[in-house]
Scaffold this active site. Sequence first.
Site, PDB file in Angstrom:
ATOM      1  N   HIS A 165       3.745 -21.821 -33.427  1.00  0.00           N
ATOM      2  CA  HIS A 165       3.603 -20.370 -33.454  1.00  0.00           C
ATOM      3  C   HIS A 165       2.362 -20.018 -34.265  1.00  0.00           C
ATOM      4  O   HIS A 165       2.159 -20.597 -35.336  1.00  0.00           O
ATOM      5  CB  HIS A 165       4.830 -19.735 -34.107  1.00  0.00           C
ATOM      6  CG  HIS A 165       4.724 -18.250 -34.238  1.00  0.00           C
ATOM      7  ND1 HIS A 165       4.836 -17.408 -33.147  1.00  0.00           N
ATOM      8  CD2 HIS A 165       4.474 -17.466 -35.322  1.00  0.00           C
ATOM      9  CE1 HIS A 165       4.680 -16.155 -33.570  1.00  0.00           C
ATOM     10  NE2 HIS A 165       4.460 -16.166 -34.880  1.00  0.00           N
ATOM     11  N   SER A 225     -15.265 -31.988   2.505  1.00  0.00           N
ATOM     12  CA  SER A 225     -15.115 -30.891   3.462  1.00  0.00           C
ATOM     13  C   SER A 225     -16.347 -30.012   3.458  1.00  0.00           C
ATOM     14  O   SER A 225     -17.205 -30.115   2.576  1.00  0.00           O
ATOM     15  CB  SER A 225     -13.885 -30.063   3.092  1.00  0.00           C
ATOM     16  OG  SER A 225     -14.025 -29.555   1.775  1.00  0.00           O
ATOM     17  N   MET A 234      -6.876 -29.177  -0.429  1.00  0.00           N
ATOM     18  CA  MET A 234      -8.295 -29.533  -0.623  1.00  0.00           C
ATOM     19  C   MET A 234      -8.651 -29.258  -2.077  1.00  0.00           C
ATOM     20  O   MET A 234      -9.238 -28.236  -2.414  1.00  0.00           O
ATOM     21  CB  MET A 234      -9.163 -28.721   0.326  1.00  0.00           C
ATOM     22  CG  MET A 234      -9.077 -29.197   1.749  1.00  0.00           C
ATOM     23  SD  MET A 234     -10.224 -28.298   2.791  1.00  0.00           S
ATOM     24  CE  MET A 234     -10.203 -29.266   4.277  1.00  0.00           C
ATOM     25  N   HIS A 264      -8.778 -32.629  -7.852  1.00  0.00           N
ATOM     26  CA  HIS A 264      -7.874 -33.510  -8.606  1.00  0.00           C
ATOM     27  C   HIS A 264      -6.903 -34.263  -7.695  1.00  0.00           C
ATOM     28  O   HIS A 264      -6.451 -35.346  -8.037  1.00  0.00           O
ATOM     29  CB  HIS A 264      -7.134 -32.753  -9.721  1.00  0.00           C
ATOM     30  CG  HIS A 264      -6.616 -31.399  -9.325  1.00  0.00           C
ATOM     31  ND1 HIS A 264      -7.418 -30.309  -9.191  1.00  0.00           N
ATOM     32  CD2 HIS A 264      -5.369 -30.971  -9.042  1.00  0.00           C
ATOM     33  CE1 HIS A 264      -6.695 -29.258  -8.841  1.00  0.00           C
ATOM     34  NE2 HIS A 264      -5.447 -29.638  -8.743  1.00  0.00           N
ATOM     35  N   GLY A 306     -24.342 -42.268   5.249  1.00  0.00           N
ATOM     36  CA  GLY A 306     -23.748 -43.479   5.802  1.00  0.00           C
ATOM     37  C   GLY A 306     -23.136 -43.267   7.173  1.00  0.00           C
ATOM     38  O   GLY A 306     -22.598 -42.190   7.465  1.00  0.00           O
TER      39      GLY A 306
HETATM   40  P1  NAI Z   1      -8.496 -20.421   1.133  1.00  0.00           P
HETATM   41  O1  NAI Z   1      -7.755 -21.131   2.172  1.00  0.00           O
HETATM   42  O2  NAI Z   1      -8.066 -20.499  -0.286  1.00  0.00           O
HETATM   43  O3  NAI Z   1      -8.565 -18.866   1.482  1.00  0.00           O
HETATM   44  C1  NAI Z   1      -9.100 -18.380   2.690  1.00  0.00           C
HETATM   45  C2  NAI Z   1      -8.554 -16.983   2.918  1.00  0.00           C
HETATM   46  O4  NAI Z   1      -9.243 -16.405   4.011  1.00  0.00           O
HETATM   47  C3  NAI Z   1      -7.074 -16.970   3.272  1.00  0.00           C
HETATM   48  O5  NAI Z   1      -6.453 -16.016   2.442  1.00  0.00           O
HETATM   49  C4  NAI Z   1      -7.061 -16.557   4.733  1.00  0.00           C
HETATM   50  O6  NAI Z   1      -5.915 -15.823   5.080  1.00  0.00           O
HETATM   51  C5  NAI Z   1      -8.312 -15.701   4.805  1.00  0.00           C
HETATM   52  N1  NAI Z   1      -8.895 -15.573   6.147  1.00  0.00           N
HETATM   53  C6  NAI Z   1      -8.992 -16.525   7.097  1.00  0.00           C
HETATM   54  N2  NAI Z   1      -9.611 -16.017   8.187  1.00  0.00           N
HETATM   55  C7  NAI Z   1      -9.920 -14.721   7.908  1.00  0.00           C
HETATM   56  C8  NAI Z   1     -10.564 -13.668   8.628  1.00  0.00           C
HETATM   57  N3  NAI Z   1     -11.042 -13.858   9.875  1.00  0.00           N
HETATM   58  N4  NAI Z   1     -10.705 -12.462   8.037  1.00  0.00           N
HETATM   59  C9  NAI Z   1     -10.221 -12.268   6.778  1.00  0.00           C
HETATM   60  N5  NAI Z   1      -9.598 -13.219   6.055  1.00  0.00           N
HETATM   61  C10 NAI Z   1      -9.460 -14.439   6.604  1.00  0.00           C
HETATM   62  O7  NAI Z   1     -10.019 -20.904   1.314  1.00  0.00           O
HETATM   63  P2  NAI Z   1     -11.283 -20.745   0.383  1.00  0.00           P
HETATM   64  O8  NAI Z   1     -11.079 -19.669  -0.615  1.00  0.00           O
HETATM   65  O9  NAI Z   1     -12.436 -20.643   1.307  1.00  0.00           O
HETATM   66  O10 NAI Z   1     -11.314 -22.114  -0.368  1.00  0.00           O
HETATM   67  C11 NAI Z   1     -11.510 -23.311   0.384  1.00  0.00           C
HETATM   68  C12 NAI Z   1     -10.844 -24.492  -0.258  1.00  0.00           C
HETATM   69  O11 NAI Z   1     -11.455 -24.799  -1.482  1.00  0.00           O
HETATM   70  C13 NAI Z   1      -9.372 -24.255  -0.526  1.00  0.00           C
HETATM   71  O12 NAI Z   1      -8.645 -25.352  -0.074  1.00  0.00           O
HETATM   72  C14 NAI Z   1      -9.289 -24.121  -2.007  1.00  0.00           C
HETATM   73  O13 NAI Z   1      -8.070 -24.626  -2.514  1.00  0.00           O
HETATM   74  C15 NAI Z   1     -10.488 -24.940  -2.493  1.00  0.00           C
HETATM   75  N6  NAI Z   1     -10.975 -24.361  -3.731  1.00  0.00           N
HETATM   76  C16 NAI Z   1     -10.240 -24.533  -4.853  1.00  0.00           C
HETATM   77  C17 NAI Z   1     -10.633 -23.938  -6.036  1.00  0.00           C
HETATM   78  C18 NAI Z   1      -9.772 -24.101  -7.231  1.00  0.00           C
HETATM   79  O14 NAI Z   1      -8.937 -24.983  -7.243  1.00  0.00           O
HETATM   80  N7  NAI Z   1      -9.936 -23.273  -8.252  1.00  0.00           N
HETATM   81  C19 NAI Z   1     -11.848 -23.145  -6.139  1.00  0.00           C
HETATM   82  C20 NAI Z   1     -12.504 -22.999  -4.894  1.00  0.00           C
HETATM   83  C21 NAI Z   1     -12.080 -23.602  -3.746  1.00  0.00           C
END
Ligand code: NAI
Length: 464
Positions: free
Chosen positions: A443, A143, A317, A320, A117
Site C-alpha cells: 500500500h 504480417s 497477431m 509476444h 529469402g
Molecule cells: P484490429 O483487428 O485490431 O482492428 C481492425 C478494426 O477495423 C476492427 O475493429 C474491424 O471491425 C474494423 N474494420 C474492418 N473493416 C472495416 C471497414 N471496412 N470499415 C470500418 N472498420 C472496419 O486490427 P488493427 O488495429 O489494424 O491491428 C492489426 C493487428 O496488429 C491486430 O492483430 C493487433 O492485435 C496487432 N496490434 C497489436 C497492438 C498491441 O498489442 N498493442 C498494437 C498494434 C497492432
Amino acid sequence: MSQSNYDVIIIGSGPGGYVCAIKCAQLGMKTAVVEGRESLGGTCLNIGCIPSKALLHASERFYESKNQFKDLGIDISAPKVNLKAMMKHKDDVIGANTQGIEFLFKKNKIDWLKGWGKIVDEETVQVGDKKYTAKNIIIATGSDVASLPNITIDEKQIVSSEGALKLPKVPKSLVVIGGGVIGLEMGAVWSRLGAKVTVIEYLDRLLPGMDKDCAKELQKIMEKKGIDFKLSTKVTNAKTDKNGVTLEMEPAAGGKAETLKADVVLVAVGRKPYTEGLGLEEVGVETDNRGRIKTGDVFDTNIDGIYAIGDVIEGAMLAHKAEEEGVVLAEMLAGQSGHINYNLIPGVVYTHPEVASIGYLEEQLKEQGVDYKIGKFPYSANGRARAMKASEGFVKIITHAKTDKILGCHIIGAEAGTLIHEVATVMEFGGSAEDLARTCHAHPTLNEVVKEAALAAFDKPIHM
Ligand code: NAI
C-alpha cells in the site's frame, strides 16, 4: 554459388524469428536468420510496437503537461510540440532496439543472411544469388497491412500504420478507418498532438475481441478527450486531391451514404499473413483460406523440415505470442518439450488509460454455459490512483462460481498492461480469486485495485 550448412535457417527477424534464433543458438544449433530489411527486428521494432510506443509516450507527456499539470499544482508556460524532435526520439528508440538485436546475434553467433529469402526445397533457402541449406527451415515472416477495396494507401494522404508513424506535420483532421488496436493507439497520438480525430468502425463497438465493458469505457474516455466515433459504419470509397481526402461511407447495415473530408486518413482494418515471394506454392506448403500457413502441434507444415510461427500462422497477431512460439519451437527442435497456454496470452492496448485482457471473455463463458462470477473494483476507490489523478477505469475478474478459479481478467485504467501480469501469473498456476486476494499487496499501489477485484469475486471488497 557458395553453400553453408545450418541446423536452422529462420526467415524473418521479427519478435518470432529473432527470439527463436537466439533460443536455437543457446541450445547449440548452428543458426542463420534471413532478413531483407536494413535493420533487424521486423515490423514490431521498425514500424510497429516500438516506434508507436515512443510516440504514445511522448504525446501523452505533451497532453499531460498541457492539460493536467495545473491540477497537480505545476504552472508552466504553454508547451509546444516539436514534431521533428519527437520523431528523432522515435527513430533513436528504433535504432537502439534494432542494434540491440544485432548485438545479440553476434553474441550468440547467429548469421544474418541479408536479403529476401525464398524457399527452394525442404532444405534450401535462396537469398539473392546464394543458396543455403539447413536441416530445419522456419518461416517467421509476419504480417502486412490489410487494405480496403476502393481505397489506395499512398502513405501520404491515405496512410497505413507505417505512414501514421511518420507524418511530416500534425494534420488538422485525421480520419481513422477501424476502431481496433492500431486505430485507437495512433488516433490517440495524433489527437493529443492537436489533430481532430474521427474513428469509423464497421462494428457497433470498439476493440472486438476484448471485454465489452472496457471497450465502452474507453470510448467514453476518448470522447471526453475530443475524439469522435462513428460506429456501425463502413467506408466505401476514398478520393484524394490536393486539399485532402473525401471519404464516402454508409451505415454497415446499408442505408443513406454520406461523405467526410480529412487531411489524412489512416487505414487500420487488420493485418494479413505475409508470404509473398517465399516460394510456398512451388514447394507445396499449404495455407488456409485466410492465407495463413497451416501448422500442426509442433509448428510443422505439411512439408517435412519446414515450420512456421507468429503472425503467419493461426492465432493472435501479437509479438509476444510469436516470441513464445519461437522459444517452444527451438526447444522442440532440440529434443525438449515445450508448451504454450494460448488462453493466457495477454492483450494490451496502449491508449491512456490502457486496456488489458487475459483469459476468457464473459461472452465466451456464457456461450459455453459456464457458471461464473464477476468481481469488479474501480480505480476511483484506490488512494494511489487518486494521488496520481488516474481514477478512471476498473479491474474486472471473472471466476468459476463453484471453484473460485480465475477464468479471465479485464482491466481498463492506468498501467493496466503492467497490472494484468500479476493475474497472468496466478492464472498460469491455476490460482483462485482467494489466492490473489489473500496475497499481501503493498500500500499504496494500483495493484490493490486488482486485489480488491479479487476480494469482490470471492468475498467482499474492503474499500467499497
Ligand atoms: P484490429 O483487428 O485490431 O482492428 C481492425 C478494426 O477495423 C476492427 O475493429 C474491424 O471491425 C474494423 N474494420 C474492418 N473493416 C472495416 C471497414 N471496412 N470499415 C470500418 N472498420 C472496419 O486490427 P488493427 O488495429 O489494424 O491491428 C492489426 C493487428 O496488429 C491486430 O492483430 C493487433 O492485435 C496487432 N496490434 C497489436 C497492438 C498491441 O498489442 N498493442 C498494437 C498494434 C497492432
